[in-house]
Design an enzyme around this catalytic site. Structure first.
Site: not given
Ligand code: UDX
Ligand code: UDX
Length: 465
Positions: A95, A133, A163, A218, A221, A274, A442
């Site tokens: 975070p 991550s 990812e 990453k 992108a 993200c 939206r």
């Molecule tokens: C996270 C990040 O937000 C993102 O930037 C990255 O690309 C992938 O990891 P996300 O999977 O969405 O994405 O996060 P979250 O749903 O918070 O999951 C992370 C998990 O890691 C939690 O369940 C947490 O409990 C766990 N964790 C964290 C451990 O098991 N050990 C640790 O030391 C810290």
């Molecule tokens: C994003 C990236 O797309 C993905 O590749 C990366 O791994 C993680 O971050 P995510 O955050 O899950 O994925 O959703 P995404 O579909 O990208 O949308 C992000 C936000 O932008 C949402 O709130 C969506 O509503 C908004 N959005 C997207 C718009 O407002 N307009 C658009 O045209 C597209």
């Protein structure tokens, strides 16, 4: 007989859970264990009822149901899972830092470092560590240093394999990715990870680069994607001043093959775990490397997004005769986009916050978000008395859209859930005090239809307001 390949993933969140489920599904010859320090989360992944999985993604339950117990395992026993692993994915959260140097922008890497230390202490043979991550560029160097300092450098490789899945379409993105990106130094280690993805991804879609290009790709992108949303949102404001329609503009520019039609949907603002985090992190890195102009360039994408959310809330207040105090406002949708239960950085949090500061009463409906989650998000956003307001009935979560809109002075549509397309808006209109205001954040609905029913209707980027 050769031993089965063993993969362990630390972090059973939105990224780790679905990604590992897909690997297990597509590679029955590989054993995949996902570990997490959060016992409740692991229990939910192991729940017999697949509706209780901690992450909601269309199609995820079926894949977990098929692979779990066969070659997909969820556990809190981190040490054992690490000991036996050939490949270790790190998928813990990174975070934005909330304290000290870089607070508000830099990524908090303490969990990543903790994982590196845990791995160094536990493994006793060769291993490949994979950064899944999203991390700042050069994080792999930190992981490597921790391993080497603990005598584990020689037979351990660090790869970057970011990812790109988007929530709501995670399973489809994982099954058929535009590309898989693997960055590393040792060709053999890279090849080993390539061979995992090759079970289902064509070789020409698996890109290999050096470590630092992969890490930076990453962040880049996500910055480019978010920039497109902020760009079209900036134009939506100009449309509202001039009578142009942002949907028509998006179609016109998106037909240029150099621009392309995707990610040009004007909205109340982007959310999700993200975009904001990664851009702020990118800006922080640019400052760190002495490039303040580059940092400011990217920061402006987040600034535009914050303004768009605020502008939407202000529009509601202005159209409701500059006061929303004690008025009931229906909020349709709270998740940061459709088909997910994730509310991280959802635009709805900030729109609701602005309305609550003006003493509005909110009736919120979202098919996947709980009242508890809503209160946590609002408290985090600064509405410290959110729970008390909920107890007084000033913030309610309803079980359907009609209940939320009943007696509401205004409806604000903030997440594009499909079910909102098919509501009976005539019925909604009849239960509201007049004038009945509608704010479509939206561009989901036909503005003309709403106006014909009698609504005073506004849609982001449509016509002079
Ligand atoms: C996270 C990040 O937000 C993102 O930037 C990255 O690309 C992938 O990891 P996300 O999977 O969405 O994405 O996060 P979250 O749903 O918070 O999951 C992370 C998990 O890691 C939690 O369940 C947490 O409990 C766990 N964790 C964290 C451990 O098991 N050990 C640790 O030391 C810290
Ligand atoms: C994003 C990236 O797309 C993905 O590749 C990366 O791994 C993680 O971050 P995510 O955050 O899950 O994925 O959703 P995404 O579909 O990208 O949308 C992000 C936000 O932008 C949402 O709130 C969506 O509503 C908004 N959005 C997207 C718009 O407002 N307009 C658009 O045209 C597209």
């Amino acid at each position: 007989m050769s031993e089965r390949l063993k993969i362990t993933c630390i972090g059973a969140g939105y990224v780790g859970g679905p990604t590992m489920a897909m690997i297990a599904h597509r590679c029955p010859s590989i054993d995949v264990t996902v570990v997490d320090m959060n016992e409740e989360r692991i229990a939910a992944w192991n729940d017999a009822d697949l509706q209780n999985l901690p992450v909601y993604e269309p199609g995820l339950d079926a894949i977990v149901g098929e692979a779990r117990g066969r070659n997909l395992f969820f556990s809190t026993d981190v040490a054992s899972a690490l000991k036996s692993a050939d490949i270790i994915f790190i998928s813990v959260n990174t975070p934005t830092k909330t304290y000290g140097e870089g607070a508000g922008e830099a990524a908090d890497l303490r969990w990543i470092e903790k994982c590196a230390r845990q791995i160094a202490e536990t493994i006793d043979g060769p291993a490949i560590i994979v950064e899944k991550s999203t991390v700042p560029i050069r994080t792999a160097a930190m992981i490597k240093t921790v391993l080497e300092a603990n005598g584990r450098g020689d037979d351990v490789d660090v790869l970057s394999n970011p990812e790109f899945l988007a929530e709501g379409t995670a399973m489809a993105d994982l099954a058929d990715p535009d590309r898989v990106l693997i960055g590393g130094e040792n060709p053999q280690a890279i090849e080993k990870l390539v061979s995992v993805y090759e079970h289902w991804v064509p070789r020409d879609r698996i890109l290999t680069t050096n470590l630092w290009s992969s890490e930076l790709s990453k962040l880049t992108a996500n910055a480019f994607l978010a920039q497109r949303v902020s760009s079209i949102n900036s134009i939506s404001a100009l449309c509202e001043e001039t009578g142009a329609d942002v949907g028509e503009v998006a179609r016109a520019i998106g037909s240029d093959s150099r621009i392309g039609p995707k990610f040009l949907q004007a909205s109340v603002g982007f959310g999700g775990s993200c975009f904001q985090k990664d851009i702020l992190n990118l800006s922080y890195l640019c400052d760190y490397f002495g490039l303040p102009e580059v940092a400011d360039y990217w920061r402006s994408v987040v600034k535009m997004n914050n303004w768009q959310k605020h502008r939407f809330a202000q529009r509601i207040i202005k159209n409701l005769f500059n006061t929303v105090a004690d008025k009931r406002i229906a909020i349709l949708g709270f998740a940061f986009k459709k088909d997910t239960n994730d509310t991280r950085e959802a635009a709805a949090i900030y729109v609701c916050r602005d309305l609550l500061i003006e003493k509005a009463h909110l009736a919120i409906y979202d098919p996947k978000v709980s009242l508890e989650q809503l209160i946590t998000d609002l408290e985090y956003a600064g509405i410290t008395d959110a729970r008390e307001r909920a107890e007084r009935g000033e913030i309610v979560m309803t079980s359907d859209a009609y209940e939320a809109t009943e007696q509401a002075h205004a409806v604000a549509l903030l997440t594009e859930w499909d079910e909102f397309k098919d509501l009976d808006y005539q019925r909604v209109y009849e239960t509201m005090p007049k004038p009945a205001h509608f704010f479509d954040g939206r561009r989901l609905l036909d503005l003309g239809h709403l106006r014909k029913i009698g609504f005073t209707a506004y849609s982001i980027g449509s016509g002079i307001q």
